[in-house]
Design a protein around this motif. Structure first.
Motif, PDB file in Angstrom:
ATOM      1  N   ASP A 281      -3.668   7.563  51.557  1.00 34.43           N
ATOM      2  CA  ASP A 281      -2.962   6.487  52.096  1.00 34.43           C
ATOM      3  C   ASP A 281      -3.339   5.218  52.223  1.00 34.43           C
ATOM      4  N   ALA A 282      -4.454   5.081  51.542  1.00 30.52           N
ATOM      5  CA  ALA A 282      -5.076   3.498  51.382  1.00 30.52           C
ATOM      6  C   ALA A 282      -3.961   2.733  50.603  1.00 30.52           C
ATOM      7  N   VAL A 283      -3.179   3.452  49.937  1.00 32.56           N
ATOM      8  CA  VAL A 283      -2.211   2.487  49.037  1.00 32.56           C
ATOM      9  C   VAL A 283      -1.138   1.574  50.001  1.00 32.56           C
ATOM     10  N   GLY A 284      -0.992   2.087  51.182  1.00 29.73           N
ATOM     11  CA  GLY A 284       0.083   1.584  52.216  1.00 29.73           C
ATOM     12  C   GLY A 284      -0.667   0.532  53.213  1.00 29.73           C
ATOM     13  N   GLN A 285      -2.142   0.477  52.905  1.00 29.21           N
ATOM     14  CA  GLN A 285      -2.791  -0.205  53.926  1.00 29.21           C
ATOM     15  C   GLN A 285      -3.331  -1.320  53.084  1.00 29.21           C
ATOM     16  N   PRO A 286      -3.891  -2.441  54.021  1.00 31.46           N
ATOM     17  CA  PRO A 286      -4.536  -3.780  53.280  1.00 31.46           C
ATOM     18  C   PRO A 286      -5.767  -3.242  52.691  1.00 31.46           C
ATOM     19  N   PRO A 287      -6.217  -3.710  51.469  1.00 30.88           N
ATOM     20  CA  PRO A 287      -5.663  -4.818  50.735  1.00 30.88           C
ATOM     21  C   PRO A 287      -4.665  -4.495  49.813  1.00 30.88           C
ATOM     22  N   LEU A 288      -4.296  -3.182  49.736  1.00 31.49           N
ATOM     23  CA  LEU A 288      -3.191  -2.844  48.671  1.00 31.49           C
ATOM     24  C   LEU A 288      -1.731  -3.110  49.272  1.00 31.49           C
ATOM     25  N   SER A 289      -1.643  -2.885  50.454  1.00 30.63           N
ATOM     26  CA  SER A 289      -0.265  -3.267  51.416  1.00 30.63           C
ATOM     27  C   SER A 289       0.657  -2.807  50.524  1.00 30.63           C
TER      28      SER A 289
ATOM     29  N   GLY B  43       5.477   4.042  47.319  1.00 34.28           N
ATOM     30  CA  GLY B  43       5.590   5.016  46.159  1.00 34.28           C
ATOM     31  C   GLY B  43       5.492   6.492  46.684  1.00 34.28           C
ATOM     32  N   SER B  44       4.222   6.951  46.144  1.00 32.91           N
ATOM     33  CA  SER B  44       3.830   8.299  46.488  1.00 32.91           C
ATOM     34  C   SER B  44       2.541   8.127  47.668  1.00 32.91           C
ATOM     35  N   ASP B  45       2.176   8.984  48.207  1.00 37.44           N
ATOM     36  CA  ASP B  45       1.043   8.911  48.981  1.00 37.44           C
ATOM     37  C   ASP B  45      -0.366   9.205  48.276  1.00 37.44           C
ATOM     38  N   GLY B  46      -0.971   7.919  47.687  1.00 36.45           N
ATOM     39  CA  GLY B  46      -1.916   8.267  46.891  1.00 36.45           C
ATOM     40  C   GLY B  46      -1.805   8.519  45.335  1.00 36.45           C
ATOM     41  N   GLY B  47      -1.148   9.454  44.884  1.00 38.41           N
ATOM     42  CA  GLY B  47      -0.815   9.491  43.531  1.00 38.41           C
ATOM     43  C   GLY B  47      -1.916  10.066  42.818  1.00 38.41           C
ATOM     44  N   ALA B  48      -1.802   9.675  41.717  1.00 38.05           N
ATOM     45  CA  ALA B  48      -2.577  10.476  40.431  1.00 38.05           C
ATOM     46  C   ALA B  48      -3.994   9.703  40.555  1.00 38.05           C
ATOM     47  N   CYS B  49      -4.251   8.720  41.150  1.00 43.67           N
ATOM     48  CA  CYS B  49      -5.331   7.930  41.199  1.00 43.67           C
ATOM     49  C   CYS B  49      -6.282   8.600  42.382  1.00 43.67           C
ATOM     50  N   GLY B  50      -5.677   9.228  43.397  1.00 42.40           N
ATOM     51  CA  GLY B  50      -6.306   9.745  44.575  1.00 42.40           C
ATOM     52  C   GLY B  50      -6.710   8.561  45.687  1.00 42.40           C
ATOM     53  N   TYR B  51      -5.988   7.667  45.687  1.00 42.86           N
ATOM     54  CA  TYR B  51      -6.486   6.684  46.740  1.00 42.86           C
ATOM     55  C   TYR B  51      -5.708   7.169  48.141  1.00 42.86           C
TER      56      TYR B  51
END
Length: 283
Positions: A80-88, A70-78
């Motif tokens: 680049d963690a969104v593309g890494q484990p455990p979110l993967s 999706g987007s890099d982090g988005g409105a939650c502020g995560y």
């Protein structure tokens, strides 16, 4: 001769007007019963097609790269963690019914698409990490990452499913389960001795938070309430320098469970760094 034979065929063996009246009443009752039964069966079939038991109906689209997050982090502020484990990359932007002003960040949902031959019918789990604009008449809408959207497809049909663009899906809230991962606190880059802000990630169970408090290390006294800044970021403005280490107390939104990460932010903490607690909620 042919006409006479036809008349015999059409004749009704009623020799009394009350017999004819009784027959017509019975026939009408049968028609009504048959019609009602047919309508009930059609209603049941229609209901089964629209909604599985225990699930709710939503709309779905996807955004970002076809196999991305999706987007890099988005409105939650995560970030680049969104593309890494455990979110993967198994993430989604949620409409306001899911995003809930940012308090829905971290919530976990099972989703499975319907109405397309490429849909596998098997649920996949996604985490809310971004906010989706409202879409059409959908009361609830998931804008999934390309990876998550494709994961709902029959094996080998992810590209075909993404080409559909817009789908209906069934969804239900589930507990988050980050096996072997404890809660993370990513300190905001703008933090300083008078201002502390942190993104809170990977809470098992509810996944979302309603309240966060901070306790300064030396006193082990008063809990200072933090405010939700935006998304999954919570902040504390102080009129005097804050004294580490910091313990942070979390309260979940759905069930009100409480957890304390003792001294999770150490002396000498630095903005931009991520610190891990030694504990997590039960899934």
């Amino acid at each position: 001769m042919h006409a006479t034979s036809c008349n015999k065929t059409m004749a009704f063996p009623f020799h009394h007007p009350f017999a004819l009246l009784s027959f017509m009443s019975l026939f009408s009752l049968l028609l009504i019963t048959c019609s009602c039964s047919r309508q009930l069966r059609l209603h049941n079939v229609s209901h089964t097609l629209v909604l599985d038991s225990g699930w709710s109906l939503a709309g779905a689209t996807w955004y970002g790269p076809p196999e991305g997050f999706g987007s890099d982090g988005g409105a939650c502020g995560y970030q680049d963690a969104v593309g890494q484990p455990p979110l993967s990359s198994m993430v989604a932007a949620g409409s306001e019914a899911l995003f809930n002003g940012g308090k829905g960040c971290g919530g976990c949902y099972e989703v499975k698409c319907i109405g397309n031959k490429a849909c596998s019918g098997s649920p996949v789990t996604v985490v809310i990490t971004d906010q989706s604009p409202e879409y059409g008449n959908d009361a609830v809408h998931f804008d999934l990452s390309g990876t998550a959207f494709g994961a709902m497809a029959v094996s080998g049909k992810a590209h075909e499913l993404r080409n559909a663009g817009v789908l209906k899906l069934h969804y239900r809230r589930v507990g988050c389960n980050y096996a072997g991962v404890n809660i993370h606190f990513h300190v905001d880059a703008g933090s300083n001795p008078y201002y502390f802000a942190t993104v809170i990630q990977y809470e098992n169970g509810d996944g979302d938070l309603s309240q966060v408090d901070l306790q300064e290390g030396p006193t082990k006294g008063t809990w200072l309430p933090m405010q939700q800044s935006w998304g999954a970021t919570w902040k504390l403005n102080s009129g005097s320098p804050l004294r580490p280490p910091f313990s942070i107390r979390l309260k979940t939104l759905r069930t009100g469970k409480t957890l304390v990460a003792i001294n999770v932010i150490p002396e000498g903490w630095q903005p931009g760094r991520t610190y891990q607690a030694l504990i997590n909620f039960h899934p």
